[in-house]
Design an enzyme around this catalytic site. Structure first.
Site, PDB file in Angstrom:
ATOM      1  N   ASP A  66       0.838  -1.205   0.000  1.00  0.00           N
ATOM      2  CA  ASP A  66       0.000   0.000   0.000  1.00  0.00           C
ATOM      3  C   ASP A  66       0.875   1.259   0.000  1.00  0.00           C
ATOM      4  O   ASP A  66       0.364   2.376  -0.072  1.00  0.00           O
ATOM      5  CB  ASP A  66      -1.012  -0.006   1.161  1.00  0.00           C
ATOM      6  CG  ASP A  66      -0.362  -0.034   2.521  1.00  0.00           C
ATOM      7  OD1 ASP A  66       0.880  -0.130   2.602  1.00  0.00           O
ATOM      8  OD2 ASP A  66      -1.097   0.046   3.541  1.00  0.00           O
ATOM      9  N   GLU A 100       9.066  -4.075  10.882  1.00  0.00           N
ATOM     10  CA  GLU A 100       9.506  -2.774  10.355  1.00  0.00           C
ATOM     11  C   GLU A 100       9.876  -1.807  11.472  1.00  0.00           C
ATOM     12  O   GLU A 100       9.175  -1.717  12.495  1.00  0.00           O
ATOM     13  CB  GLU A 100       8.374  -2.151   9.503  1.00  0.00           C
ATOM     14  CG  GLU A 100       8.771  -0.778   8.959  1.00  0.00           C
ATOM     15  CD  GLU A 100       7.850  -0.228   7.888  1.00  0.00           C
ATOM     16  OE1 GLU A 100       6.865  -0.909   7.522  1.00  0.00           O
ATOM     17  OE2 GLU A 100       8.119   0.891   7.412  1.00  0.00           O
TER      18      GLU A 100
HETATM   19  O1  KIV Z   1       3.477  -1.091   1.644  1.00  0.00           O
HETATM   20  C1  KIV Z   1       4.661  -1.425   1.715  1.00  0.00           C
HETATM   21  O2  KIV Z   1       5.473  -1.186   0.806  1.00  0.00           O
HETATM   22  C2  KIV Z   1       5.091  -2.102   2.921  1.00  0.00           C
HETATM   23  C3  KIV Z   1       6.558  -2.307   3.103  1.00  0.00           C
HETATM   24  C4  KIV Z   1       7.198  -1.032   3.482  1.00  0.00           C
HETATM   25  C5  KIV Z   1       6.851  -3.410   4.050  1.00  0.00           C
HETATM   26  O3  KIV Z   1       4.297  -2.455   3.732  1.00  0.00           O
END
Ligand code: KIV
Length: 278
Positions: free
Chosen positions: A55, A196
């Site tokens: 997202d 994260e």
């Molecule tokens: O939406 C995304 O790109 C993510 C990553 C940063 C893990 O959730």
């Protein structure tokens, strides 16, 4: 310096069970985001194991400041584009904010939407609070990647994109709470967990204690795999984040090439004879 890439070898399709195999065999998992067919084809050719249709599309493609406005039908569109183009990498579809928080039932329905669009598993943010939802989704045979620590959909609760796990204790964002979150998503049936924005020793402890693979971003080197946002890796975004690395400077290349094209148009040197029909 970066490692020299391995020479091309015959690759087979990377599947959900390969996540567990990789952890068991100590093979690190390379995941990167992509949102369209062109880049999906290229990162697949580059040999990544997993493509996350994240997202983060909201911030890097749509130009909104957080991931919160992204809608489920928009995610389905991007998942469909990526799934059509890749051949080997596992496609992970990100459930956007508001598409699974209401109830486990809503989580199942939204996951079905992404799976029909071509995702091979879904990702959602949250630990203990999302355990029932993860269990409900996995019960209908949809594999789930969990996401704990700095969860961008919790932007307003965290007061920004803030590193988590720097305090002891079980309050939201506390170290013990994150360990509990990690155990909860594993017990609920997640096949992997994105960790994260946490200190590297905490990510190492989570990685050691869980039997499912951890995929780190801003979480140090001890995770079982890593994920980064493609536009950061290629140097297409203006962000200079401490936990990402630019492996190319395509931003400057795009500006240079486009300016050269515009200059040729204005000078009347494009198109030339060789590129004209008779
Ligand atoms: O939406 C995304 O790109 C993510 C990553 C940063 C893990 O959730």
């Amino acid at each position: 310096m970066s490692a020299t890439p391995d020479p091309p070898r015959e690759r087979r399709k990377f599947t959900v069970p390969d996540l567990a195999r990789a952890k068991a065999e100590g093979r690190r998992i390379a995941m990167i985001t992509a949102y369209d067919a062109t880049f999906a084809r290229l990162v697949d050719e580059a040999g990544v194991d997993c493509i996350l249709v994240g997202d983060s599309v909201g911030m890097v493609v749509q130009g909104v400041p957080t991931t919160i406005p992204v809608e489920l039908d928009e995610m389905a569109y991007h998942v469909r584009s990526v799934a059509r183009a890749r051949t080997k990498a596992l496609v992970v579809g990100d459930l956007p904010f508001g598409s699974y928080q209401v109830s486990p039932q809503q989580g199942v329905e939204s996951s079905v939407t992404l799976m029909k669009a071509g995702a091979e598993c879904v990702k959602l943010e949250g630990g203990i609070a999302m355990a029932d939802t993860i269990a409900a989704i996995t019960r209908v045979d949809i594999p789930v990647v969990a996401h704990i620590g700095l969860t961008p959909q919790s932007y307003h609760r965290m007061g920004g994109h803030k590193v988590q796990g720097r305090t002891e204790g079980r309050e939201a964002g506390g170290r013990d709470r994150l360990l509990d979150d990690a155990h909860a998503v594993e017990q609920a049936g997640a096949c992997a967990v994105v960790v994260e924005g946490v200190p590297l020793d905490l990510a190492a402890e989570i990685t050691e204690k869980l039997s499912i693979p951890t995929i780190g971003i801003g979480a140090g080197v001890h995770c079982d795999g890593q994920v980064l946002v493609l536009h950061d890796v290629l140097g297409l975004s203006d962000l200079r984040l401490t936990f990402t690395r630019r492996y190319a400077d395509l931003r400057d290349e795009v500006v240079r090439a486009t300016a050269a094209y515009a200059a040729d148009v204005r000078a009347g040197t494009w198109p030339d004879e060789a590129h004209s029909f008779r």
